[in-house]
Design a protein around this motif. Structure first.
Motif, PDB file in Angstrom:
ATOM      1  N   ALA A  82     124.872 -24.392 -19.621  1.00 41.18           N
ATOM      2  CA  ALA A  82     125.996 -23.749 -18.928  1.00 41.18           C
ATOM      3  C   ALA A  82     125.464 -22.796 -17.864  1.00 41.18           C
ATOM      4  CB  ALA A  82     126.875 -22.994 -19.931  1.00 41.18           C
ATOM      5  N   VAL A 123     128.595 -27.920 -24.720  1.00 41.69           N
ATOM      6  CA  VAL A 123     127.450 -27.519 -23.896  1.00 41.69           C
ATOM      7  C   VAL A 123     126.777 -26.274 -24.493  1.00 41.69           C
ATOM      8  CG1 VAL A 123     128.815 -26.030 -22.374  1.00 41.69           C
ATOM      9  CG2 VAL A 123     126.723 -27.075 -21.508  1.00 41.69           C
ATOM     10  N   LEU A 152     131.867 -28.876 -17.295  1.00 40.26           N
ATOM     11  CA  LEU A 152     130.870 -28.745 -18.357  1.00 40.26           C
ATOM     12  C   LEU A 152     131.184 -29.810 -19.408  1.00 40.26           C
ATOM     13  CD1 LEU A 152     130.679 -24.891 -19.084  1.00 40.26           C
ATOM     14  CD2 LEU A 152     129.045 -26.279 -17.800  1.00 40.26           C
ATOM     15  N   ILE A 164     133.052 -18.815 -17.498  1.00 46.34           N
ATOM     16  CA  ILE A 164     132.625 -19.985 -18.269  1.00 46.34           C
ATOM     17  C   ILE A 164     133.751 -20.353 -19.230  1.00 46.34           C
ATOM     18  CG2 ILE A 164     130.923 -20.896 -19.896  1.00 46.34           C
ATOM     19  CD1 ILE A 164     128.889 -18.982 -18.684  1.00 46.34           C
ATOM     20  N   VAL A 201     132.794 -24.430 -15.364  1.00 47.62           N
ATOM     21  CA  VAL A 201     132.411 -23.116 -14.866  1.00 47.62           C
ATOM     22  C   VAL A 201     133.146 -22.918 -13.553  1.00 47.62           C
ATOM     23  CG1 VAL A 201     130.517 -21.625 -14.156  1.00 47.62           C
ATOM     24  CG2 VAL A 201     130.094 -23.468 -15.750  1.00 47.62           C
ATOM     25  N   LEU A 204     133.579 -21.914 -27.043  1.00 52.75           N
ATOM     26  CA  LEU A 204     132.357 -22.600 -26.630  1.00 52.75           C
ATOM     27  C   LEU A 204     131.538 -23.097 -27.816  1.00 52.75           C
ATOM     28  CD1 LEU A 204     131.487 -19.979 -23.889  1.00 52.75           C
ATOM     29  CD2 LEU A 204     132.242 -22.328 -23.464  1.00 52.75           C
TER      30      LEU A 204
END
Ligand SMILES: Nc1ncnc2c1ncn2[C@@H]1O[C@H](COP(=O)(O)OP(=O)(O)OP(=O)(O)O)[C@@H](O)[C@H]1O
Ligand SMILES: [Mg+2]
Ligand SMILES: [Zn+2]
Lengths: 255, 362
Positions: B121, B116, B112, B88, B93, B155
């Motif tokens: 995800a 996200v 993505l 990820i 991904v 992320l």
């Protein structure tokens, strides 16, 4: 010790260009040789390569004193030198260059396919992915790819010591990275590497030890893990740094 | 200690033989006998077992020796066992299905959206993976412990139970490792780092993370938040809430976007670019000094954009490291760049799955 220089001296006429230089390099290690312009780095290389006769001291390969009186002697001892202005033939392709001048020496008879396969295996053992077509003439390669071919030649011919005199001087940043990784991989495969560069980032990126020449004398030989950039700069520019260097207590050279 | 029963021994030998073939590729029976330290008849028995269960096959392969006589090679059947690996990233991904022996059987990726959330995800990963693979492993950039992501700059997640998100989306169990740890496992098992006992992989993405693996295996507590080591107390504000974190001081985000122009400018002599790289190198070296002191690795790999940074700023990195570590820690420390590149995390995630799978056979 794979290569050991003891008390090496070289003069051109009245000028002593190398004085009483000690240096040793083990298999599996990259030794960087640094020093200002004219310090004697290339001269040292040419002594080991058999291009210059030495005036004093000795050169041992695998703990045996050897008289190296020409490039052929050096090659026979497993010493390969990669100069900045490479000895590659522009009109020949990659495979032909890798095998150039060696067919007869070893009495090898290989057909074209076998040579190509051996070339491909050598390049892949060095994780070289930048040369796609082995049949492309060397003239069409970038500077970095040319260096790669020259270095791969050393591996292909089972050299034990590879000497590189400023191999990245004419290369861009991305090509320099690849050559640096290649130099490191050579040593990790068990070869001894003597690497000359003026760029201290390149030196620190690959070196296990750093040898600093100052006006033809070995100012100090440091473990790269212990060295700092400012120390190395001082050794290059003045031949000493703190307790290290010429006229100081120790020059760090291995005994 | 009770001696293991015959059936148990046989199981262990089967697992050992399969592991040997998976890790080192096709071999002759003689080579297997030598590598495993078992006698020839034992090898013959377990080879027959494994051939019957469809795990291995024998082929006429390469010629050996001067006679050039082709010899019979034993090899894994890739499709016999497979592991689904997912990586990820902030913008996508990536998925690959690895067969026994390490061959990639399938590969796919999907984008993505920025920012996200975990469940979305996980849904994207689920769509790629489906039910494939006997094991499913996800690599996630950040501080990972026991399946959960404590913090990920890349992320923007904090306290996210990624293993649970993935399980909910796919109705199966997942292992979650951090991207740096996965890459370390990959480089140890399929790259050039198998000599390292304690291998530290540094991952340069939008954030900076590190993973320590011991003998090629992920460790609990081996996921390290390199980017949030404070190198400049009271310095620049970091997204994590602290000040003077390494990734804030280095402006990691900028390097992640475009390290090439910074190193190229420095290479052409641009003074500001050189100075920036030098300072980044010093900061990195200092933070590394702390990590090395705490974890005692024998090899460090500079991955992601840290490869470019290291090769262009090795002098300040190593100088700072020399000034912040004890001699016995730094003297045997190898500093290298990875050989698997972008594939490292996926390969390592898969190897984590294979290790579990083979352990289960024992
Ligand atoms: N063939 C030669 N005849 C006379 N003097 C020479 C010869 N080759 C080199 N020299 C001199 O020896 C000294 C050392 O030169 P050398 O080329 O070894 O330096 P270097 O350390 O390689 O420098 P650079 O970093 O500029 O390449 C210099 O003063 C040079 O002028
Ligand atoms: Mg020179
Ligand atoms: Zn922070």
């Amino acid at each position: 010790m794979l290569l050991e220089l003891t008390g090496l001296s070289k003069r051109f006429g009245p000028v002593e260009v190398l004085s009483d230089v000690d240096l040793s390099i083990d298999a599996g290690e990259v030794c960087a040789l640094v020093g200002d312009n004219g310090a004697g780095k290339s001269t040292l290389v040419k002594c080991v390569a058999g291009i210059h006769a030495i005036d004093g001291g000795s050169i041992s390969v695998n703990d045996e004193v050897r008289a190296i009186s020409g490039p052929r002697d050096a090659a026979a001892l497993g010493i390969e030198v990669v100069y900045q202005d490479l000895a590659l033939c522009d009109n020949l392709d990659v495979v032909e260059n890798l095998f150039l001048g060696r067919e007869k020496v070893r009495g090898l008879v290989l057909d074209d396919d076998a040579m190509e396969q051996l070339a491909a295996e050598t390049l892949s053992s060095l994780a070289v992915r930048t040369i796609r077509n082995l049949r492309q003439p060397v003239a069409s390669l970038s500077g970095g790819q040319r260096q790669t071919v020259a270095i791969a030649k050393a591996v292909l011919w089972n050299s034990r010591l590879v000497i590189l005199d400023e191999p990245t001087a004419a290369l861009g940043v991305a090509q320099t990275r690849q050559v640096l990784e290649l130099i490191r991989r050579l040593a990790d495969q068990g070869l001894a590497v003597l690497y000359i560069s003026h760029n201290l980032n390149d030196v620190f990126a690959v070196a296990d030890r750093i040898a600093a020449l100052y006006l033809g004398r070995m100012a100090a030989v440091l473990d790269a893990a212990d060295a700092t950039q400012s120390q190395v700069v001082e050794l290059i520019t003045s031949g000493r740094s703190g307790t290290l260097g010429l006229g100081a207590d120790t020059n760090g050279a291995r005994t | 200690m009770a001696r293991p029963g015959t059936e148990e021994l046989r199981r262990r030998n089967r697992a050992a033989l399969l592991e040997q073939l998976h890790r080192h590729g096709p071999q002759t029976r003689a080579e297997l006998t030598e590598a495993l330290g078992l006698n020839r008849s034992t090898i013959a028995t377990i080879a027959t077992d494994l051939a019957e269960s469809g795990h291995i096959q024998e082929t006429t392969g390469r010629s050996t020796g001067s006679a050039g006589r082709p010899s019979t090679l034993v090899e894994c059947v890739p499709k016999a066992e497979s592991v689904a690996a997912v990586e990820i990233r902030a913008d996508r991904v990536r998925f690959a299905l690895f067969g026994l022996g390490g061959e990639v059987l399938e590969r796919a990726e999907s984008p993505l959206l920025t920012g996200v959330e975990g469940p979305a995800a996980a849904e994207a990963a689920a769509a790629l993976v489906g039910g494939s693979g006997a094991e499913a492993v996800a690599a996630v950039p950040g501080l990972v412990d026991a399946g959960a992501v404590a913090h990920s700059t890349e992320l923007g997640w904090t306290g996210r139970d990624v293993a649970a998100d993935l399980a909910a989306a796919t109705s199966r169990e997942w292992r979650v490792v951090d991207t740096a740890t996965a890459a370390a496992v990959g480089e140890w098992s399929r790259g050039d780092a198998h000599d390292a006992t304690r291998l530290l992989y540094l991952h340069g993405g939008r954030g900076l993370t590190a993973g320590l693996v011991v003998e090629g295996r992920a460790q609990r507590g081996g996921s390290i938040q390199l980017g949030h080591i404070v190198v400049e107390p009271g310095g620049l504000a970091c997204a994590c809430g602290l000040r003077g974190c390494l990734e804030a001081e280095m402006e990691a985000f900028g390097y992640a976007e475009d390290i090439e122009s910074a190193t190229a400018a420095a290479g052409m002599g641009d003074a500001a670019a050189r100075d920036g790289l030098r300072r980044s190198g010093e900061d990195l070296g200092r933070a590394l000094g702390a990590v090395v002191t705490a974890t005692g690795p024998d090899e460090i790999l500079f991955g992601g954009w840290l490869r470019e940074l290291y090769l262009s700023a090795a002098a300040p990195v190593r100088s700072a490291l020399a000034e912040t570590t004890l001699p016995h820690l730094r003297s045997r420390l190898r500093l290298r760049t990875p050989v698997l590149g972008e594939e490292g995390p996926l390969i390592g995630a898969a190897e984590t799955g294979f290790a579990a799978l083979i352990d289960r056979m024992r």
